[in-house]
Design an enzyme around this catalytic site. Structure first.
Site, PDB file in Angstrom:
ATOM      1  N   GLY A   1       0.818  -1.210   0.000  1.00 36.48           N
ATOM      2  CA  GLY A   1       0.000   0.000   0.000  1.00 36.48           C
ATOM      3  C   GLY A   1       0.853   1.261   0.000  1.00 36.48           C
ATOM      4  O   GLY A   1       0.506   2.271  -0.600  1.00 36.48           O
TER       5      GLY A   1
ATOM      6  N   MET B   1       5.224   2.716   1.060  1.00 39.11           N
ATOM      7  CA  MET B   1       6.537   2.434   1.633  1.00 39.11           C
ATOM      8  C   MET B   1       7.128   3.737   2.119  1.00 39.11           C
ATOM      9  O   MET B   1       7.204   4.720   1.391  1.00 39.11           O
ATOM     10  CB  MET B   1       7.435   1.757   0.590  1.00 39.11           C
ATOM     11  CG  MET B   1       8.857   1.522   1.069  1.00 39.11           C
ATOM     12  SD  MET B   1       8.932   0.416   2.508  1.00 39.11           S
ATOM     13  CE  MET B   1      10.344   1.103   3.371  1.00 39.11           C
TER      14      MET B   1
ATOM     15  N   GLU C   1       2.356   5.788   6.904  1.00 37.42           N
ATOM     16  CA  GLU C   1       3.703   6.013   6.353  1.00 37.42           C
ATOM     17  C   GLU C   1       4.357   7.244   6.984  1.00 37.42           C
ATOM     18  O   GLU C   1       5.567   7.266   7.203  1.00 37.42           O
ATOM     19  CB  GLU C   1       3.671   6.158   4.831  1.00 37.42           C
ATOM     20  CG  GLU C   1       2.989   5.021   4.061  1.00 37.42           C
ATOM     21  CD  GLU C   1       3.464   3.636   4.432  1.00 37.42           C
ATOM     22  OE1 GLU C   1       4.568   3.496   4.988  1.00 37.42           O
ATOM     23  OE2 GLU C   1       2.714   2.664   4.195  1.00 37.42           O
TER      24      GLU C   1
ATOM     25  N   HIS D   1       5.800   6.436  10.282  1.00 37.46           N
ATOM     26  CA  HIS D   1       7.093   5.759  10.159  1.00 37.46           C
ATOM     27  C   HIS D   1       8.269   6.722  10.110  1.00 37.46           C
ATOM     28  O   HIS D   1       9.394   6.334  10.396  1.00 37.46           O
ATOM     29  CB  HIS D   1       7.130   4.922   8.884  1.00 37.46           C
ATOM     30  CG  HIS D   1       6.533   3.557   9.020  1.00 37.46           C
ATOM     31  ND1 HIS D   1       6.830   2.718  10.073  1.00 37.46           N
ATOM     32  CD2 HIS D   1       5.688   2.863   8.216  1.00 37.46           C
ATOM     33  CE1 HIS D   1       6.177   1.565   9.904  1.00 37.46           C
ATOM     34  NE2 HIS D   1       5.477   1.635   8.794  1.00 37.46           N
TER      35      HIS D   1
ATOM     36  N   GLU E   1       5.893  -1.222  12.967  1.00 36.65           N
ATOM     37  CA  GLU E   1       4.587  -1.426  12.340  1.00 36.65           C
ATOM     38  C   GLU E   1       3.439  -1.262  13.341  1.00 36.65           C
ATOM     39  O   GLU E   1       2.389  -0.725  13.011  1.00 36.65           O
ATOM     40  CB  GLU E   1       4.525  -2.797  11.648  1.00 36.65           C
ATOM     41  CG  GLU E   1       5.515  -2.963  10.496  1.00 36.65           C
ATOM     42  CD  GLU E   1       5.420  -1.882   9.430  1.00 36.65           C
ATOM     43  OE1 GLU E   1       4.420  -1.152   9.382  1.00 36.65           O
ATOM     44  OE2 GLU E   1       6.384  -1.748   8.638  1.00 36.65           O
TER      45      GLU E   1
HETATM   46 ZN   LIG Z   1       4.390   0.151   7.919  1.00 37.54          ZN
END
Ligand SMILES: [Zn+2]
Ligand SMILES: *[C@@H]1O[C@H](CO)[C@@H](O)[C@H](O)[C@H]1NC(C)=O
Ligand SMILES: *[C@@H]1O[C@H](CO)[C@@H](O)[C@H](O)[C@H]1NC(C)=O
Ligand SMILES: *[C@@H]1O[C@H](CO)[C@@H](O)[C@H](O)[C@H]1NC(C)=O
Ligand SMILES: *[C@@H]1O[C@H](CO)[C@@H](O)[C@H](O)[C@H]1NC(C)=O
Ligand SMILES: *[C@@H]1O[C@H](CO)[C@@H](O)[C@H](O)[C@H]1NC(C)=O
Length: 949
Positions: free
Chosen positions: A337, A339, A374, A377, A396
């Site tokens: 989905g 990165m 994302e 992250h 995650e």
């Molecule tokens: Zn992720």
């Protein structure tokens, strides 16, 4: 990264609508990617799956020796692809470059071991800090460890810096390392884009590197690309010059050095995309996509929320976004989905592009949550990285959990803090009790191969990670949790951490706030053990106990968790708290209720476990639902239903108790309880929709859904949708299930809207949220003409989602000959693209009429199917799809025969899916045998009451 799964699971909720029945949303267990477990030979006996932590075979050590530590890389990468015009066959599908890595020697050695895979590498030389060459004796590629080993004539000395220069050449892969995607601009002109995807271990397929998350370094990148194309990397462009090389025009684009980061976050993109830009002062946000998407405004939504989300995380984390730019780019057919490459986030195009007129509520939420994931992250993973892949849940889990908090700020009316329960957690609880899966944190030694690393990316690390953090946040309070997060990030920025480090920082935050919670002691019971417990409360004796909860087997071990329990008693808004730390049973006054008082535990499903009660308490809860369901919080209503169904499947309670939890829904219009109920009823339906049980089941569903359908009827008839986000979901459910259970006015509505469209194909009167449902119902009710019209619209459709819905709806017809013809189309690439082959066959299999046709088709055309590329034909999805509702011994025998015949021509994942299908079918047979009578009687009784009243 966001898994592809992450998308399919959510998209599935809308797309799985094929027959009347299958209009019911798919049961979570099926949507979730199966987490890998030890492969067991299929057996007719119930299999006990050993935890994945048992090492199988001695494998090559996948760790680098650790004697050399990289500090920086200077990388030149030349990619000769043309983005325009010249066609794929004339393209040069190679790239080349050179890299110089500067590293510190921390342990004397005369050998450099560095990752490299699928590259042809030339070692240009090794130098020390004074530029003196260290002579190279030779080097060799070691395929089992993905390394090259460079033998030196001298020993590298501890504490000294060295430079290794390599030249390399590589090829584009399908979807990792460097890869290429083709697409048609305005539907006509061929265009190409080159992108990279490194996580977890594919940076080594682009340039030789120390490819471990803890080997952070500074990367200075130069991309040499065709004139007329645009190159992007993690950092902003520093310099660009034009140069003629071998008579051709090139651009040499240099980027600023990165911050210290892991190799899996490096990214390169070359395209002729355009962008939308906003300058936020400290950084510039650009959102890139193919020109027509920018012109159409399809990135506007994703662009508009990104800044606010970054704002949220800067505030939440107490650390500013450290780069001066962030690019988001939509690449066609990415395998995930999104990165989170630092500063250059790559998204799957279909998820990322959004048009209010053409997209659904679900799509909008999915898109927003991928963007938030994302962006999370950039702190969780990029700034602070897990020390090794065994703890990938650290990034995650945080990103999944915090994306819901970020969305709550950006879209406050969506109520995403509650939605996390149905969108991430309930399905996870289900999966995590299906079998014994790996725990959240594995030991470093449990990761023995690269495929062990990739196998980790299942819903455990995403959803269970999020669920466990949500539990902790509730236990500590949001503000203490946030302080812990901030102190953890500050301590480990630009470094790596273990989960123990996280617990230490949460403990500090707890201590500072004067609390007495032993964080690590509690949390390791959730991160280091498989599964989760069921807490059983006897409200008469006040006894409470816990037990590892598994649907199909008894746990062999006396696993014990430290279970935070929030409970409430009827008539009191008072929330009591207890921490259950022993197996029990233990007796505590807290868990005792008076004669006319009920107890409800795990309020708002903040704890990652299930709760069972003594029968009297269950009765009182059911009574409360019937008389005034509002006394029970909305999440907990859904949770009661979901727990009851799971407990029934594990035989802790009777199936009728579970079914009874749905009765009160006649009055409830909230999304969460409906979602829990329909997800669970879907299993009942799919087991019985080919038997006499189905009549009463359908009648019951009609009765239940009728008032909900009426509640939304005017909205539906006006082709609009409700204002509230979660009501939009409920509305969708109401129409889906009403039509699926043949509620006459729903069918009538569908047929009339579809007819209006047929009479005037230029104006489609159906709201996008309902398109799939309406198409499917109208095609199911109609014949050849309706089908042919939809087929024509499918072929003409330019909007991907429209095409997607039509393709699925075409599988809804009840005409056997049309379904068979459609199955043939699925293998004809002129009619249905090969990427859509599997989902088309599976759509037919969802249709109760199509189920046997699809299975016969797969068996008779197996040789054609298995010869197709495994990149486009996913054998595991196909096998799972066509066998999903198998529940008879006859079907089991057929599966065995298929197994005998095709074991040798199945892919690895196909084999695994077949093994799973055999197990699942056996479980289904058992369940149907045990429950059919009771279920039939219960539904009959409920329905006859309907006709009596
Ligand atoms: Zn992720
Ligand atoms: C790497 O390639 C670039 C571009 O071709 C060249 O300018 C540079 O000198 C090369 N570096 C080394 C160390 O070979
Ligand atoms: C490593 O793999 C490559 C390509 O798969 C092959 O050509 C090469 O011979 C292998 N090298 C060794 C040492 O096995
Ligand atoms: C595609 O459409 C856009 C906008 O209408 C236009 O600017 C562009 O030139 C078109 N491209 C091609 C290849 O036709
Ligand atoms: C689990 O506990 C029960 C009761 O205390 C005991 O009999 C049994 O041996 C224990 N099992 C294991 C595997 O420790
Ligand atoms: C449960 O969730 C609701 C929101 O759905 C919230 O208003 C309520 O305060 C929560 N209750 C507890 C005890 O956390």
């Amino acid at each position: 990264m966001s898994q592809g799964v992450y998308i399919s699971k959510r998209v599935a909720v809308v797309t799985v609508t094929v027959t009347a029945l299958a209009l019911l949303s798919v049961i979570a267990m099926v949507i979730y990617h199966r987490v890998r477990t030890e492969e067991c030979p299929p057996s007719l006996l119930p299999t006990v799956v050993t935890p994945a932590s048992v090492p199988t075979k001695p494998l090559a050590n996948i760790w680098l020796p650790g004697n050399l530590v990289p500090e920086s890389y200077r990388i030149y990468l030349q990619t000769p692809l043309h983005t325009r015009d010249i066609g794929v066959h004339n393209q040069n599908l190679n790239f080349s470059g050179n890299s110089t890595v500067k590293f510190l020697c921390v342990e004397a050695t005369d050998r450099i071991v560095i990752h490299s895979r699928d590259l042809s590498v030339t070692v240009k030389g090794v130098r020390d800090g004074h530029g003196r060459a260290v002579p190279v004796k030779g080097f060799q590629q070691q395929n089992d460890t993905d390394t090259i080993q460079i033998e030196l004539s001298d020993t590298l000395r501890v504490g000294r810096m060295y430079y290794l220069t390599t030249e390399f050449e590589g090829v584009y892969h399908n979807s990792s390392g460097m890869f290429m995607r083709g697409y048609k601009e305005n539907g006509t002109e061929e265009r190409y884009v080159v992108a990279s995807h490194m996580e977890p271990t594919d940076a080594r397929r682009v340039f030789p590197c120390f490819d471990e998350p803890a080997m952070k370094a500074v990367f200075t990148v130069t991309i040499i690309h065709r004139k007329g194309t645009i190159a992007l990397s993690n950092m902003a462009q520093k310099d660009q010059v034009e140069k003629e090389i071998d008579g051709e025009a090139w651009l040499i684009t240099e980027f600023y050095p990165t911050v210290k980061m892991s190799t899996y976050l490096i990214a390169f993109v070359v395209s002729n995309f355009e962008y939308k830009e906003t300058n936020y002062g400290r950084y510039t946000l650009k959102t890139w996509a193919r020109p027509e998407a920018i012109a159409g405004g399809f990135v506007n939504y994703a662009h508009s929320i990104a800044g606010d989300i970054i704002d949220f995380f800067e505030d939440y984390c107490g650390i500013e976004y450290p780069l001066n730019k962030i690019d988001q780019i939509a690449v066609p057919k990415l395998k995930v989905g999104g990165m989170e490459n630092w500063g250059l986030i790559v998204y799957e195009e279909e998820t990322f592009l959004y048009d209010a007129r053409l997209s659904t509520t679900l799509h909008k939420e999915l898109l927003a949550s991928v963007v938030a994931h994302e962006l999370a992250h950039q702190w969780f993973g990029n700034l602070v990285t897990m020390s090794w892949w065994n703890e990938v849940w650290l990034k995650e889990g945080f990103s999944t959990f915090l994306s819901y908090l970020a969305l709550d700020k950006v879209e406050p009316t969506w109520n995403t803090k509650d939605l996390i329960v149905v969108h991430e957690i309930q399905g996870m609880l289900h999966l995590d009790s299906e079998d014994v899966f790996h725990p959240l944190s594995l030991g470093e030694e449990d990761i023995q191969s690269v495929s062990d690393i990739t196998d980790l990316y299942g819903s455990i690390v995403y959803n269970k990670g999020a669920a466990v953090l949500r539990m902790l946040a509730d236990l500590l309070s949001m503000s203490v949790f946030e302080k812990g997060v901030q102190s953890y990030l500050k301590a480990f920025q630009y470094k790596t951490a273990y989960s123990e480090d996280l617990w230490i920082h949460f403990q500090k935050a707890v201590n500072d706030s004067g609390g007495h919670i032993a964080v690590a002691e509690i949390m390791t019971t959730w991160t280091d053990q498989s599964g989760y417990p069921v807490v059983t409360i006897n409200t008469k004796s006040g006894e409470v106990s816990q037990k590892h909860f598994l649907l199909h087997q008894e746990s062999e071990y006396n696993l014990t968790w430290q279970v935070p329990i929030k409970l409430m008693k009827s008539g009191s808004g008072d929330i009591k708290f207890d921490l259950l730390t022993v197996l029990g049973p233990v007796s505590k006054p807290l868990y005792r209720a008076d004669a006319n008082e009920w107890i409800l535990a795990n309020i708002n499903q903040t704890g990652y476990y299930r709760v069972n009660y003594d029968p009297e308490n269950w009765e009182k809860l059911l009574q409360q639902l019937e008389t005034d369901y509002r006394k029970i919080p909305v999440i907990t209503r859904g949770q009661l239903i979901d727990d009851a169904f799971s407990l029934a499947r594990a035989k802790h309670v009777n199936i009728t108790l579970a079914l009874r939890t749905t009765k009160y829904l006649l009055n409830d219009t909230e999304y969460i309880p409906w979602s829990s109920a329909l997800t669970n009823l879907q299993y009942v339906v799919s087991m019985f929709d080919r038997s006499e049980v189905y009549g009463p089941v359908k009648a019951y569903l009609r009765k239940l859904i009728g008032p909900l359908y009426d509640h939304f009827e005017s909205v539906t008839m006006n082709s609009t949708i409700p204002d509230s986000h979660s009501a939009q979901y409920t509305h969708n459910y109401a129409v889906k299930f009403a039509c699926a259970s043949d509620l006459p006015k729903c069918r009538k509505m569908a047929i009339s809207l579809f007819d209006r469209w047929r009479k005037d194909p230029t104006t489609n009167p159906i709201h996008t949220n309902l398109k799939l449902t309406v198409y499917c119902s109208a095609i199911a009710a109609g014949g050849e003409e309706e089908w042919d019209f939809a087929w024509e619209m499918f072929q003409k459709a330019r909007v991907m989602l429209e095409k997607h819905w039509l393709r699925l709806a075409l599988a809804c017809t009840k005409d056997v000959w049309i379904l068979n013809r459609y199955l043939e189309y699925s293998l004809d690439t002129d009619k249905i693209s090969s990427e859509d082959c599997v989902s088309t066959i599976n759509a037919v299999a969802k249709n109760v009429v199509g189920q046997p046709l699809a299975w016969n088709f797969v068996r008779s055309r197996w040789s054609d199917i298995s010869q197709k590329s495994q990149e486009t034909i996913s054998q595991d999805e196909l096998i799972e799809g066509v066998t999903e509702r198998f529940s008879t011994t006859f079907e089991l025998e057929q599966l065995w025969m298929f197994h005998e015949e095709h074991l040798n021509d199945l892919s690895v994942s196909g084999k695994r899916a077949l093994t799973d299908a055999l197990e699942r079918t056996q479980k289904n047979i058992k369940w149907v045998t045990e429950n059919k009578r009771t279920v039939l009687e219960w539904f009959r009784r409920e329905v006859s009451q309907e006709s009596n009243s």
